[in-house]
Design a protein around this motif. Structure first.
Motif, PDB file in Angstrom:
ATOM      1  N   ILE A  96       0.872  -1.170   0.000  1.00 12.71           N
ATOM      2  CA  ILE A  96       0.000   0.000   0.000  1.00 12.71           C
ATOM      3  C   ILE A  96       0.910   1.222   0.000  1.00 12.71           C
ATOM      4  O   ILE A  96       1.764   1.362   0.880  1.00 12.71           O
ATOM      5  N   TYR A 142      -9.196   6.899 -10.601  1.00 19.17           N
ATOM      6  CA  TYR A 142      -8.227   5.807 -10.469  1.00 19.17           C
ATOM      7  C   TYR A 142      -7.440   5.704 -11.765  1.00 19.17           C
ATOM      8  O   TYR A 142      -8.006   5.875 -12.858  1.00 19.17           O
ATOM      9  N   MET A 164      -2.089   0.884  -4.634  1.00 22.73           N
ATOM     10  CA  MET A 164      -1.743  -0.493  -4.274  1.00 22.73           C
ATOM     11  C   MET A 164      -0.916  -1.114  -5.391  1.00 22.73           C
ATOM     12  O   MET A 164      -1.187  -0.884  -6.569  1.00 22.73           O
ATOM     13  N   SER A 166       0.165  -4.935  -6.648  1.00 24.82           N
ATOM     14  CA  SER A 166      -0.202  -6.335  -6.429  1.00 24.82           C
ATOM     15  C   SER A 166       0.525  -7.231  -7.418  1.00 24.82           C
ATOM     16  O   SER A 166       0.504  -6.979  -8.624  1.00 24.82           O
ATOM     17  N   ALA A 278      -6.275  -9.763  -3.152  1.00 26.64           N
ATOM     18  CA  ALA A 278      -6.280  -8.305  -2.980  1.00 26.64           C
ATOM     19  C   ALA A 278      -7.544  -7.724  -3.586  1.00 26.64           C
ATOM     20  O   ALA A 278      -8.106  -8.275  -4.546  1.00 26.64           O
ATOM     21  N   ILE A 280      -9.632  -3.656  -4.126  1.00 34.53           N
ATOM     22  CA  ILE A 280      -9.754  -2.211  -3.895  1.00 34.53           C
ATOM     23  C   ILE A 280     -11.227  -1.876  -4.047  1.00 34.53           C
ATOM     24  O   ILE A 280     -11.846  -2.214  -5.060  1.00 34.53           O
ATOM     25  N   GLU A 301      -7.172  -4.542   6.132  1.00 33.32           N
ATOM     26  CA  GLU A 301      -7.745  -3.466   5.329  1.00 33.32           C
ATOM     27  C   GLU A 301      -7.146  -2.113   5.678  1.00 33.32           C
ATOM     28  O   GLU A 301      -6.953  -1.776   6.835  1.00 33.32           O
ATOM     29  N   PHE A 360      -8.288  -0.536   0.579  1.00 32.57           N
ATOM     30  CA  PHE A 360      -7.305  -1.464   0.018  1.00 32.57           C
ATOM     31  C   PHE A 360      -7.267  -2.689   0.940  1.00 32.57           C
ATOM     32  O   PHE A 360      -7.043  -2.547   2.142  1.00 32.57           O
ATOM     33  N   GLU A 361      -7.486  -3.874   0.383  1.00 36.96           N
ATOM     34  CA  GLU A 361      -7.524  -5.075   1.225  1.00 36.96           C
ATOM     35  C   GLU A 361      -6.552  -6.133   0.735  1.00 36.96           C
ATOM     36  O   GLU A 361      -6.366  -6.312  -0.467  1.00 36.96           O
ATOM     37  N   SER A 362      -5.993  -6.839   1.702  1.00 37.71           N
ATOM     38  CA  SER A 362      -5.029  -7.895   1.389  1.00 37.71           C
ATOM     39  C   SER A 362      -5.331  -9.135   2.227  1.00 37.71           C
ATOM     40  O   SER A 362      -5.488  -9.028   3.445  1.00 37.71           O
TER      41      SER A 362
END
Ligand SMILES: [Fe+2]
Length: 386
Positions: A96, A142, A164, A166, A278, A280, A301, A360-362
């Motif tokens: 991130i 974006y 992010m 990835s 991942a 978004i 997150e 943003f999630e991982s």
């Protein structure tokens, strides 16, 4: 071998018949919703995310954090690298990032061979140039950059962006279950062309004489090194294929919202990897049925607050801040938010929440890097004790 999800079940204690499993954070007086990995909703009597104490040696990297990213103190820390990684996943697949860039801060092109990138433009205008051509950009958009693309952000004024990286390709999600939706219409995506390059690129190079379009800074295994080509990498006459950068404006995103239930945030997914490593998501201004539920998340997150008053954590964080909520730490609206908004609202009573936030999630745990000193809102995790 094939595998199958376990079938849904429901069990309710005597005396609690007619519990509303609608995702509202406070379905009834003195009852609260708690979601496990966004799959099962429990309705409990005690306030689920009220923190008592944590172990003395609880790892710093597993505590919730908050960062004040968009201020003078933080901006000084970004120099001279343009962007820094705030959080990086244990397996190295996700990072991130945050970037503050002045208009003369771009010496050459970039090429990230570590993975795809998605940047959210929070402030500033400029031209995005790539090996395929360019396009203009403005806030509340974006920009997707595929792995290996030659590119540069050329700001007309100072720009601030969060993003992010990835290792797995970031793609367009779609839902075809109970709710059918896609986050945007492909026709709304702006792709590189060769016209902006001629119109605005000359204007940029006038005030940025240091920029060289034949120099490429390659990012590989988190290190940068440069290559000088004999020719400019910007002399593309045309292109064809399915690997290209594009821009999508937040105003062109379109998500379903349910009027009689709390919409699961998964439905706001804007970019996602195929393996679910991942994601978004975008929280747009919308009518809201109820506050978000308390939950244990299935991903680590990081939430960037771009605009508005965030109802659930009011007063603690605001526009330009980012919070980090690791797995294994129950979180949800603070008690004062419940007092202000005790029950779900239906129809015309539903409040319109004017906000914009990027999540943003991982799946792999995110670990805070050492580059964040001076940006943190200290002891943010204690906000769950009050
Ligand atoms: Fe969460």
């Amino acid at each position: 071998m094939k595998v199958k999800e376990y079938p849904p079940r429901q069990v309710v204690a005597p005396g609690f018949e007619n519990l509303p499993f609608d995702g509202a954070s406070r379905p009834k007086e003195n009852l609260y919703a708690l979601k496990y990995s966004f799959g099962t909703q429990a309705i409990v009597e005690g306030y689920p995310s009220a923190l008592g104490a944590i172990e003395k040696d609880y790892p710093e990297s597993s505590k919730p954090r908050a960062y004040r990213l968009d201020n003078e103190v933080s901006r000084a820390l970004y120099l001279p690298r343009l962007s820094i990684s705030l959080l990086r996943s244990l397996d190295g697949a996700i990072s991130i990032m945050v970037c503050d860039q002045k208009k003369n801060q771009q010496a050459g092109m970039l090429q990230n061979v570590d993975g795809d990138e998605v940047w959210y433009i929070h402030r500033g205008n400029g031209i995005f140039i790539s090996g395929l051509g360019g396009f203009l950009f403005a806030p509340e958009s974006y920009i997707y950059i595929p792995k290996g693309m030659l590119y540069a952000f050329l700001p007309f004024d100072a720009i601030f962006r969060v993003g992010m990286e990835s290792k797995n390709k970031l793609l367009k999600p779609s839902f075809d279950g109970f709710i059918k939706s896609v986050p945007y219409d492909d026709e709304k995506c702006i792709v590189p062309n060769q016209y902006d390059r001629y119109d605005r690129f000359d204007e940029y190079t006038e005030f940025s004489s240091g920029f060289k379009s034949n120099i490429v800074f390659v990012k590989r295994a988190n290190n940068y090194f440069w290559i000088e080509y004999r020719n400019s990498v910007l002399d593309c006459a045309g292109w064809s294929g399915n690997i290209y950068p594009f821009l999508i404006q937040a105003k062109h995103l379109d998500f379903p919202t349910l009027s009689r239930n709390h919409t699961d945030p998964t439905h706001f997914a804007t970019f996602a990897t195929e393996d679910g490593s991942a994601m978004i998501s975008t929280f747009l201004s919308r009518h809201i049925h109820s506050l978000p539920y308390h939950h244990f998340n299935n991903w680590d997150e990081a939430l960037f607050y771009a605009k508005g008053d965030y109802a659930a954590r009011g007063g603690i964080v605001g526009a330009g801040d980012m919070t980090f909520h690791p797995q294994g730490f129950a979180h949800g609206p603070q008690p004062s938010a419940h007092e202000a908004w005790p029950e779900p609202k239906l129809g015309k009573d539903q409040p319109f929440v004017d906000e914009l936030a990027i999540m943003f999630e991982s799946r792999s745990p995110l670990i805070p890097t050492k580059e964040t000193a001076g940006m943190e809102i200290l002891d943010y995790w204690k906000s769950w004790s009050s």
